[in-house]
Design a protein around this motif. Sequence first.
Motif, PDB file in Angstrom:
ATOM      1  N   GLN A  17      -8.849  11.891   4.458  1.00 12.98           N
ATOM      2  CA  GLN A  17      -7.890  10.782   4.392  1.00 12.98           C
ATOM      3  C   GLN A  17      -8.309   9.652   5.343  1.00 12.98           C
ATOM      4  OE1 GLN A  17      -3.604  11.860   5.251  1.00 12.98           O
ATOM      5  NE2 GLN A  17      -4.094  10.567   6.976  1.00 12.98           N
ATOM      6  N   CYS A  21      -9.316   5.801   4.850  1.00 12.93           N
ATOM      7  CA  CYS A  21      -8.254   4.863   5.209  1.00 12.93           C
ATOM      8  C   CYS A  21      -7.960   4.913   6.716  1.00 12.93           C
ATOM      9  CB  CYS A  21      -6.990   5.220   4.419  1.00 12.93           C
ATOM     10  SG  CYS A  21      -5.609   4.169   4.858  1.00 12.93           S
ATOM     11  N   ALA A  23      -6.077   3.088   8.498  1.00 12.42           N
ATOM     12  CA  ALA A  23      -4.659   2.830   8.808  1.00 12.42           C
ATOM     13  C   ALA A  23      -3.842   4.119   8.849  1.00 12.42           C
ATOM     14  CB  ALA A  23      -4.066   1.882   7.774  1.00 12.42           C
ATOM     15  N   SER A  24      -4.289   5.153   8.138  1.00 20.14           N
ATOM     16  CA  SER A  24      -3.530   6.413   8.132  1.00 20.14           C
ATOM     17  C   SER A  24      -3.475   6.997   9.546  1.00 20.14           C
ATOM     18  CB  SER A  24      -4.119   7.407   7.139  1.00 20.14           C
ATOM     19  OG  SER A  24      -5.400   7.820   7.557  1.00 20.14           O
ATOM     20  N   GLU A 221      -5.782  -0.557   4.993  1.00 16.09           N
ATOM     21  CA  GLU A 221      -5.158   0.492   4.172  1.00 16.09           C
ATOM     22  C   GLU A 221      -6.016   0.664   2.922  1.00 16.09           C
ATOM     23  OE1 GLU A 221      -1.326  -1.191   3.514  1.00 16.09           O
ATOM     24  OE2 GLU A 221      -0.450  -0.248   5.292  1.00 16.09           O
ATOM     25  N   ASN A 222      -6.437   1.853   2.661  1.00 16.64           N
ATOM     26  CA  ASN A 222      -7.301   2.098   1.509  1.00 16.64           C
ATOM     27  C   ASN A 222      -6.807   3.345   0.767  1.00 16.64           C
ATOM     28  OD1 ASN A 222      -9.353   1.867  -0.274  1.00 16.64           O
ATOM     29  ND2 ASN A 222     -10.973   2.525   1.127  1.00 16.64           N
ATOM     30  N   PRO A 223      -5.952   3.174  -0.233  1.00 11.08           N
ATOM     31  CA  PRO A 223      -5.337   4.331  -0.884  1.00 11.08           C
ATOM     32  C   PRO A 223      -6.353   5.195  -1.635  1.00 11.08           C
ATOM     33  CG  PRO A 223      -4.366   2.264  -1.655  1.00 11.08           C
ATOM     34  CD  PRO A 223      -5.559   1.907  -0.838  1.00 11.08           C
ATOM     35  N   GLU A 225      -6.400   8.932  -0.811  1.00 11.81           N
ATOM     36  CA  GLU A 225      -6.195  10.284  -0.250  1.00 11.81           C
ATOM     37  C   GLU A 225      -4.868  10.292   0.500  1.00 11.81           C
ATOM     38  OE1 GLU A 225      -7.956  12.924  -0.740  1.00 11.81           O
ATOM     39  OE2 GLU A 225      -9.546  11.923  -1.859  1.00 11.81           O
ATOM     40  N   CYS A 226      -3.818   9.875  -0.178  1.00  7.11           N
ATOM     41  CA  CYS A 226      -2.555   9.596   0.521  1.00  7.11           C
ATOM     42  C   CYS A 226      -1.597  10.791   0.621  1.00  7.11           C
ATOM     43  CB  CYS A 226      -1.817   8.469  -0.187  1.00  7.11           C
ATOM     44  SG  CYS A 226      -2.840   7.011  -0.418  1.00  7.11           S
ATOM     45  N   CYS A 229      -0.438  11.797   4.037  1.00  2.00           N
ATOM     46  CA  CYS A 229      -0.398  10.743   5.045  1.00  2.00           C
ATOM     47  C   CYS A 229       1.027  10.553   5.557  1.00  2.00           C
ATOM     48  CB  CYS A 229      -0.910   9.436   4.433  1.00  2.00           C
ATOM     49  SG  CYS A 229      -0.793   8.066   5.599  1.00  2.00           S
ATOM     50  N   ARG A 231       2.321   8.009   6.571  1.00  2.00           N
ATOM     51  CA  ARG A 231       2.812   6.667   6.255  1.00  2.00           C
ATOM     52  C   ARG A 231       3.140   6.491   4.773  1.00  2.00           C
ATOM     53  NH1 ARG A 231      -0.138   2.299   6.587  1.00  2.00           N
ATOM     54  NH2 ARG A 231       1.718   1.077   7.008  1.00  2.00           N
ATOM     55  N   ILE A 232       3.042   7.556   3.978  1.00  4.52           N
ATOM     56  CA  ILE A 232       3.176   7.353   2.527  1.00  4.52           C
ATOM     57  C   ILE A 232       4.523   6.723   2.155  1.00  4.52           C
ATOM     58  CG2 ILE A 232       3.980   9.703   1.973  1.00  4.52           C
ATOM     59  CD1 ILE A 232       2.109   9.434  -0.566  1.00  4.52           C
ATOM     60  N   CYS A 235       4.013   2.748   3.138  1.00  8.68           N
ATOM     61  CA  CYS A 235       2.776   2.008   2.875  1.00  8.68           C
ATOM     62  C   CYS A 235       2.838   1.256   1.546  1.00  8.68           C
ATOM     63  CB  CYS A 235       1.610   2.994   2.883  1.00  8.68           C
ATOM     64  SG  CYS A 235       0.061   2.226   2.466  1.00  8.68           S
ATOM     65  N   SER A 237       0.351  -0.467   0.222  1.00  7.57           N
ATOM     66  CA  SER A 237      -0.915  -0.382  -0.525  1.00  7.57           C
ATOM     67  C   SER A 237      -0.903   0.772  -1.511  1.00  7.57           C
ATOM     68  CB  SER A 237      -2.086  -0.195   0.433  1.00  7.57           C
ATOM     69  OG  SER A 237      -2.183  -1.311   1.253  1.00  7.57           O
ATOM     70  N   VAL A 238      -0.345   1.905  -1.103  1.00  2.56           N
ATOM     71  CA  VAL A 238      -0.357   3.051  -2.021  1.00  2.56           C
ATOM     72  C   VAL A 238       0.557   2.781  -3.208  1.00  2.56           C
ATOM     73  CG1 VAL A 238       1.329   4.421  -0.718  1.00  2.56           C
ATOM     74  CG2 VAL A 238      -0.205   5.553  -2.251  1.00  2.56           C
TER      75      VAL A 238
HETATM   76  S1  SF4 Z   1      -0.412   5.982   2.395  1.00  3.45           S
HETATM   77 FE1  SF4 Z   1      -1.311   4.005   3.028  1.00  3.45          FE
HETATM   78  S2  SF4 Z   1      -1.983   4.359   5.118  1.00  3.45           S
HETATM   79 FE2  SF4 Z   1      -1.656   6.363   4.220  1.00  3.45          FE
HETATM   80  S3  SF4 Z   1      -3.642   6.980   3.380  1.00  3.45           S
HETATM   81 FE3  SF4 Z   1      -2.548   5.963   1.735  1.00  3.45          FE
HETATM   82  S4  SF4 Z   1      -3.185   3.827   1.847  1.00  3.45           S
HETATM   83 FE4  SF4 Z   1      -3.724   4.768   3.793  1.00  3.45          FE
END
Ligand code: SF4
Length: 412
Positions: A17, A21, A23-24, A221-223, A225-226, A229, A231-232, A235, A237-238
Motif C-alpha cells: 500500500q 501511495c 499519503a497512506s 494519493e495514489n489509489p 491498494e486501499c 488503508c 484513510r479510506i 480519501c 482520490s480513492v
Molecule cells: S485510501 Fe487514499 S491514501 Fe489510502 S491508499 Fe488509497 S489513495 Fe492512498
Amino acid sequence: VSAEREHADAGPSSSKQWMLCPASVTLSRGKPRKSSIFAQEGTAAHEVAELLIKGEPVPPYIEVEGEQIAVTEDMLDYVAPYVAFADMTEATASFFAVEQRVSLEAYFPMNRMPEPVFGTADMISYHEATRKLTVADFKYGKGVKVDAKGNTQGRTYALGAAALLAAKGFLLLNEIEILIFQPRVSPDPSKETLSRVELITWFENELKPAIARIGAGDTTENPGECQFCPRIGECRSVGRKAIEESRLAFDDGKVGGVVVPEMSSLSNEEIGAILSKAEIIENWIKGLRAEASTRIDAGQSVPGWKLVPKRAQRKWKDEEDAAKTFLKRGMTKAEVYETELRSPAGMEKVLKASGMTKEGIALVLKDLVVKESSGTTLVEDSDSRPAVSLASIFDAAPAPLLIGGAPVDDVL
Ligand code: SF4
C-alpha cells in the motif's frame, strides 16, 4: 506467548500500500488502526502456531485486545502444516527464529532510516551449507488471497532477516525463499525464490525510493491498494478512482455514454475487463459502509440506514452450572454431553502429548486422512495456483441420475 507487537507507520505488512501511495502513511499518522474479530483471530492463530513450534502447551483461549479467542479444532487444523514445516526446517537450520523483529536500518548510512521500517517476521531460517534464507509468513485470513510472487512484505522481511544474519556472522547468502502459508485459502504455501542480487536490486530500485518519499513527507494519493488503508473513509482520490473505474467499465465509447448491459450479452473479454476493475470499486464501497457504521455509532444519522444488532445466539451462562443442573435432574452424561471425533490436527496434538514420535504419528494418520477441496473459486490470472482443467471439472461432475437404469433426461 509473544508480547504485543510494536507497529511502524510504514510496516512490512502494509508495504504494498505505501510503496504505491505515500499519503497512506504521511497523512494517516496517529490515526487508530481499526481492529476486527478476523484480525484478532489471526493474532490468536499466530500465537497458537508460535506455542506449538516452541513445544509449549496451548491454552483453550488466547486473549487478544481484551477478547478471549477460542482455540478451536479448526484453528489447530489450519496452523498444523505451517507448524510442521517450521519443525522440519528448524531441525537442520543454522539459524532459526519465530516471531522475530527485523528492521531495515542496516541498509541506510549510519543506520538512519528516512522512515522507520521494521516488523515481526513469523519465521526465519538460514541453512549455512546451502546459504539459503527462508522467510515464512503465516496468514490466517481467507478474504484476500496473498501471493508470494513479488510479495513486498515477504521481501521486506527477507531484507531485515539478511541484515540480522549478517550481524550474527552469517554473511553468505545465495538464495532467498519466501513462503506464504494461507491455509484457509490453499493447502500448499505460495512460494517465491530469488537471488541476493535480485533482492538487493528490488530494494535499491523500488523499496528504497518509496521509503525516501515517505521520509520526505510526500502526500501524493495514489489509489490501487486501499483496502486496509486507515484513510479510506476520508480519501477523495480513492472515491474518484472508483467512480472513474465504474464509468470505464460501462463506457459505450461515446463521451459520457454509459451502458449497463445484460450480463448474459457480455463477451468473455468484457466480463474479464469489468471484473478487473471491480476490486477498487468494492473496496471503496466497503470503506463507505464502515464510515456509515462509525457515524451512526457516534449518534449521527445517515438517511436510509441504521444499525441493528446481529442475530443473537443462545449460549450457556455457565457451562459447568448448566451441566450440573441436568445431571442432578437424572439425565445421563451421554444425554448431556456431545462427543465428536477430533480433527486430524487435534488428534496429532493428543498423540504428541502421549509421547508418540512425529514419524509414528505420520504413519498412523497416513491411511486415515484425506485432503478434500470444497469446490472452485474465481481468481485473477496472476494467481499462482494452477487453473482447474476443463477435463477435471467434467470428471468431478455428478454422475447422471438414473431412473430404472436410464438417465433421467432420457426418461422425461
Ligand atoms: S485510501 Fe487514499 S491514501 Fe489510502 S491508499 Fe488509497 S489513495 Fe492512498
